[in-house]
Enzyme design. Structure first.
Site, PDB file in Angstrom:
ATOM      1  N   LEU A   1       0.828  -1.307  -0.156  1.00 53.16           N
ATOM      2  CA  LEU A   1       0.533   0.340  -0.038  1.00 53.16           C
ATOM      3  C   LEU A   1       0.618   1.215   0.204  1.00 53.16           C
ATOM      4  O   LEU A   1       1.778   1.532   0.709  1.00 53.16           O
ATOM      5  CB  LEU A   1      -0.518   0.342   1.183  1.00 53.16           C
ATOM      6  CG  LEU A   1      -2.196  -0.792   1.168  1.00 53.16           C
ATOM      7  CD1 LEU A   1      -2.175  -0.695   2.388  1.00 53.16           C
ATOM      8  CD2 LEU A   1      -2.838  -0.804   0.108  1.00 53.16           C
ATOM      9  N   ASP A   2       0.104   2.210  -0.623  1.00 47.95           N
ATOM     10  CA  ASP A   2       1.044   3.666  -0.628  1.00 47.95           C
ATOM     11  C   ASP A   2       1.073   3.912   0.501  1.00 47.95           C
ATOM     12  O   ASP A   2       0.744   3.746   1.354  1.00 47.95           O
ATOM     13  CB  ASP A   2       0.405   4.857  -1.501  1.00 47.95           C
ATOM     14  CG  ASP A   2       0.599   3.851  -3.303  1.00 47.95           C
ATOM     15  OD1 ASP A   2       1.877   2.973  -3.291  1.00 47.95           O
ATOM     16  OD2 ASP A   2       0.407   4.642  -4.226  1.00 47.95           O
ATOM     17  N   PRO A   3       2.569   5.063   1.170  1.00 50.74           N
ATOM     18  CA  PRO A   3       2.365   5.251   2.464  1.00 50.74           C
ATOM     19  C   PRO A   3       1.163   6.016   2.708  1.00 50.74           C
ATOM     20  O   PRO A   3       0.627   6.149   4.261  1.00 50.74           O
ATOM     21  CB  PRO A   3       3.230   6.167   2.466  1.00 50.74           C
ATOM     22  CG  PRO A   3       4.393   6.073   1.333  1.00 50.74           C
ATOM     23  CD  PRO A   3       3.142   5.789   0.450  1.00 50.74           C
ATOM     24  N   LYS A   4       0.646   7.122   1.954  1.00 52.12           N
ATOM     25  CA  LYS A   4      -0.574   7.688   2.459  1.00 52.12           C
ATOM     26  C   LYS A   4      -2.202   6.493   2.156  1.00 52.12           C
ATOM     27  O   LYS A   4      -2.573   6.887   3.186  1.00 52.12           O
ATOM     28  CB  LYS A   4      -0.560   8.874   1.290  1.00 52.12           C
ATOM     29  CG  LYS A   4       0.194   9.904   1.577  1.00 52.12           C
ATOM     30  CD  LYS A   4      -0.003  11.006   2.522  1.00 52.12           C
ATOM     31  CE  LYS A   4       0.727  11.640   2.512  1.00 52.12           C
ATOM     32  NZ  LYS A   4       1.159  12.389   3.989  1.00 52.12           N
ATOM     33  N   VAL A   5      -1.670   5.605   1.387  1.00 53.56           N
ATOM     34  CA  VAL A   5      -2.914   5.101   2.051  1.00 53.56           C
ATOM     35  C   VAL A   5      -3.257   4.043   2.770  1.00 53.56           C
ATOM     36  O   VAL A   5      -2.209   3.905   3.695  1.00 53.56           O
ATOM     37  CB  VAL A   5      -3.059   4.240   0.900  1.00 53.56           C
ATOM     38  CG1 VAL A   5      -4.295   3.261   0.568  1.00 53.56           C
ATOM     39  CG2 VAL A   5      -2.547   4.130  -0.682  1.00 53.56           C
TER      40      VAL A   5
END
Length: 481
Positions: free
Chosen positions: A95-99
């Site tokens: 998962l991307d950092p902001k997700v």
């Protein structure tokens, strides 16, 4: 106090009338499985997934983690490894950092399931920001969203950790939750194939609507078999559970936070294996018909299935070699091949090589009537040669082939090498010796420095030759272009 239920299958002559609707994990609705045989010998080894001792429970556990915003998936998994003092950890897909949202963390033995979980379907809820109002409002947005279902071409975003190649990904379903045309915001849910970029989907939606758009916020609500409504925990829960066990020896919180790896396999079709065949499968053996107890309806040839014990433990993920119809009618053959073994070897005792044929084979080997590999030789009885079928032989009966080769060698007299051949061989050997002597004489009496210098020059010459060769090849390829 309520009596604890023993979730184990016992041998029985007739079909069971126990209601297994409320049984956990892989044993749920066990009574609805198709019966091959009810007879087997229970072995007092292994245990129900929920009753494993704490060390084994953690080592074969998974955590449905609610990933916080900002740290990357790898950071979160590394923290989990440190908190639980585990040897290995893995996750179900980056998962991307902001997700935020569902990140399945696998511990030790369960890391063997990481590959299958990374390829499982995913579900997301996304907030999209449009760059302008759209004239058709909510209806237009809904139509555009419905258009972008099925197989789509996608190229990874500019900032991504993979090569930006065009790929095809499938969007199974999407729903619009909310839309505000004034604030240029929309919220939608999407069910898609693993590896789909929702960021790219938002850009495509903007292009389709003619106003441009980008992804504002994203949350994963399901990954494979686990969703955010099924026992999702935070990093703080894991930290508190470990603290409670370390300081107060209370393992109940840890057992609540960590789930057995079998919880990831509930969507697979099941094949139940006899206790005596479990360890052979752990060593990579194919599951044969005699080792089969029960199987699920609707199994297709080549389908991925889960092989399980009578206690509900997952042994391996296998590839079915027979369909349900064949499983119920065949009296011999291969049921499934092992794709990924999950269970530890020797958890169950070894029970192979105890059948009448195997014992007879051992006897023949010890008396010298078979060679050390179990293949036939000239002393092998004719009855054994005609009746024994070697399934490991690639083409036909290898033991018979071996005997034929031996007989052939004995039948044909060995040819003596001719005088001319011997003389020519001696001449070649003499020439080789002369060459070696000349080389030794040339470098006789040189100092270590001179020897090192000679070797260096030789190396340089070799490198120069290689460079010239590669340059020549490059020029040739350019000319052909």
């Amino acid at each position: 106090m309520a009596k604890e239920v023993d979730y184990t299958i016992k041998p029985e002559a007739t079909a069971s009338n126990i209601n297994t609707e409320d049984w956990p994990l892989l044993l749920k609705n066990y009574d609805k499985l198709m019966v091959r045989t009810g007879h087997f010998t229970p072995i007092p080894a292994g245990s129900s997934p929920l009753k494993r001792d704490l060390k084994s429970y953690i080592n074969s556990g998974v955590i449905n983690l609610d990933k916080p915003s900002n740290p990357s998936s790898h950071e979160v998994v590394a923290w989990m490894k440190r908190i639980l003092r585990a040897e290995k950890t893995g996750h179900s897909g980056t998962l991307d950092p902001k997700v935020t949202g569902c990140l399945i963390v696998c511990i030790d033995r369960a890391t063997r399931l990481v590959k299958s979980q990374q390829g499982a379907g995913k579900e997301y809820v996304c907030v999209i920001r449009l760059h302008d109002k759209i004239p058709g409002g909510e209806a237009q947005f809904k139509r555009a969203l419905e258009t972008l279902t099925g197989a789509l071409f996608q190229r990874p975003p500019l900032i991504s950790a993979v090569k930006r190649q065009l790929r095809i990904r499938t969007i199974h379903e999407s729903k619009l939750y909310e839309f505000d045309n004034e604030r240029h915001l929309g919220v939608f849910w999407v069910s898609c194939e693993a590896g789909t970029y929702i960021r790219t989907l938002c850009v495509h939606l903007g292009l389709l609507l003619g106003v441009g758009a980008h992804m504002q916020e994203l949350r994963r609500v399901r990954s494979g078999a686990m969703s955010e409504n099924e026992g999702m925990v935070t990093l703080h829960d894991v930290l508190d559970a470990q603290w409670l066990y370390d300081n107060q020896r209370d393992e109940s919180y840890l057992r609540k936070v960590i789930k057995p790896l079998e919880s990831l396999l509930t969507t697979y079709k099941r094949i139940v294996v006899k206790d005596s065949a479990v360890n052979a499968v752990c060593y990579g053996a194919k599951l044969m018909i005699p080792g089969l107890l029960r199987f699920e309806a609707g199994i297709e040839l080549g389908e991925e299935v889960v092989l399980m014990t009578t206690k509900g433990e997952a042994i391996a993920i296998g590839i079915a070699q027979m369909s349900t119809v064949e499983l119920s009618t065949c009296d011999h053959g291969v049921v499934a091949k092992v794709k990924r073994c999950i269970m530890e070897r020797d958890l169950y005792p070894r029970r192979w090589g105890l059948g009448p044929v195997a014992l007879e084979k051992k006897k023949l080997k010890s008396s010298g009537k078979l060679d050390k590999y179990g293949r036939a030789n000239e002393a092998t009885p004719a009855k054994w040669k005609s009746e024994y079928k070697d399934y490991s032989a690639p083409d036909g009966d290898s033991s018979q082939q071996a005997v034929d080769v031996v007989a052939k060698e004995e039948a044909s007299p060995k040819e003596e090498p001719s005088l001319e051949a011997n003389e020519s061989k001696m001449d070649i050997d003499d020439a080789q010796d002369d060459e070696d002597k000349k080389k030794r004489k040339r470098h006789e009496g040189e100092t270590p420095e001179e020897r090192a210098e000679r070797k260096r020059k030789k190396k340089e010459k070799k490198e120069k030759k290689e460079r010239r060769k590669s340059k020549q090849e490059k020029d040739d390829s350019d000319d052909s272009d």
